[in-house]
Design an enzyme around this catalytic site. Structure first.
Site, PDB file in Angstrom:
ATOM      1  N   LEU A 102      12.310  23.325  39.338  1.00  0.00           N
ATOM      2  CA  LEU A 102      10.990  23.438  38.725  1.00  0.00           C
ATOM      3  C   LEU A 102      10.679  24.893  38.396  1.00  0.00           C
ATOM      4  CD1 LEU A 102       8.905  20.961  40.913  1.00  0.00           C
ATOM      5  CD2 LEU A 102      10.273  20.504  38.874  1.00  0.00           C
ATOM      6  N   ASP A 148      11.807  22.926  45.659  1.00  0.00           N
ATOM      7  CA  ASP A 148      11.395  22.437  44.335  1.00  0.00           C
ATOM      8  C   ASP A 148      12.610  22.078  43.489  1.00  0.00           C
ATOM      9  OD1 ASP A 148      12.377  24.978  43.992  1.00  0.00           O
ATOM     10  OD2 ASP A 148      10.823  25.642  42.599  1.00  0.00           O
TER      11      ASP A 148
END
Length: 360
Positions: A201, A243
């Site tokens: 991300l 992430d």
């Protein structure tokens, strides 16, 4: 009075009979909201666009109030856009006099979590609602099941439960790294073709720094939902880091399809994610590796190559994907990528690299 004869109910009467109802006009704006749904969303809902409050799960074809009115007396499945994503069930009724729509909502199977999450009490439900009684039954059933479970654990052990927990990411509910490794080993041992898509991300740290870790957790749960929706039941979605996610596509090695999926995922993740009154904005960098390009398949090598492709996406400015090819030298630089040795997709299927990247 027959069934076709219209009659009026005062707003306070509706509030008592259906404390979780909404009356919506033809522009999708809320004209009136029951006291409980107002309490749940912690704000005055009058004037708000109903599609900004809920994510419609089923039926999926509903995109406007005209679609809603076409449903008639139908059931809809929704999810609150409140950072928790609490599921809800609603019934729709068209009010013919003013062409407005009445939506009566319920938490359905999520009632236990919702009561605790939104600090609800028996007074927040209709007098004839069986919710309170159901909660008592749930508590009694939970206690009985807990006692039975404890006995079963003493007799049979907790092996199966421990294995399931060990294979699931506790925050998002998708697979964890251990589960992904097991699935990957099975694919390789059986000689099956597959592809790995490593997703990192972009700008996630900014979400945590700006809105707090609770917002970050809500974003990760939404990302997991999006990735699950954009993949097949036979694929494996795993959270492998803070992430970072990896998708294993069983039996899929077609470059065009993988590029299409990668573009779609990036597009979906770039849509703002609501958290309370804020909008969290992220994107994704993706590295893709296909088993069909290797003579001998090694799990560690594939993971390393997917990481390398992901790194190239980051290096090229994020919000893009990179297709890795095994004959690419490990010390590649940006100029080599421009020449197309590793094909990077930016909304195009051209083998040559488009050097114009989307805005982060």
């Amino acid at each position: 009075m027959n069934a076709e004869t219209p009659f009026r109910l005062a707003a306070h009467t509706l509030d008592q009979l259906m404390p979780m109802h909404l009356i919506v006009d033809e522009t999708a704006r809320v004209l009136h909201a029951g006291p409980t749904i107002t309490k749940v969303l912690s704000s005055d809902l009058v004037g708000r666009v109903v599609f900004s409050l809920f994510e419609l799960r089923r039926p999926r074809f509903v995109n406007s109030m005209q679609d809603v009115r076409a449903l008639g007396d139908a059931k809809v499945y929704l999810r609150l856009k409140d950072g928790f994503g609490t599921p809800m069930v609603g019934t729709v009724a068209v009010l013919p006099e003013a062409n407005h729509v009445l939506i009566n909502l319920s938490f359905g199977y999520a009632i236990v979590d919702a009561v605790a999450r939104y600090d609800l009490a028996g007074s927040d439900f209709a007098p004839t609602d069986l919710t309170v009684e159901m909660l008592y039954l749930v508590e009694a059933k939970t206690a009985a099941m807990e006692a039975t479970s404890q006995l079963a654990h003493r007799l049979h052990g907790e092996k199966a439960e421990a294995q399931e927990v060990a294979m699931t990411d506790g925050l998002t509910g998708v697979c964890n790294r251990r589960a992904l490794d097991d699935t990957l080993d099975r694919q390789i041992s059986r000689g099956l073709s597959f592809s790995l898509m490593h997703i990192d991300l972009d700008f996630f740290k900014a979400v945590n720094d700006t809105y707090g870790h609770a917002a970050g957790d809500a974003v990760l749960r939404k990302v997991a939902t999006i990735l699950s929706e954009e993949t097949r039941d036979t694929d494996s979605v795993a959270r492998v880091g803070g992430d970072e996610f990896v998708i294993l596509f069983g039996g899929l090695t077609d470059a065009d399809r993988l590029q299409s999926i990668a573009r779609r995922i990036i597009s979906k993740l770039e849509q703002p994610i609501p958290y309370k009154t804020d909008l969290c904005r992220i994107s994704a960098s993706i590295g893709i590796v296909r088993s069909s390009l290797y003579d001998t398949i090694d799990a560690d090598q594939l993971a390393e190559d997917a990481d390398r492709a992901l790194y190239m996406s980051k290096k090229r400015g994020r919000a893009c994907y990179t297709m890795f090819t095994p004959d690419h030298p490990s010390d590649c630089d940006a100029e080599e990528v421009k020449q197309g040795t590793m094909k990077q997709g930016l909304g195009t299927d051209k083998a040559a690299i488009d050097t114009t990247l989307p805005e982060p």
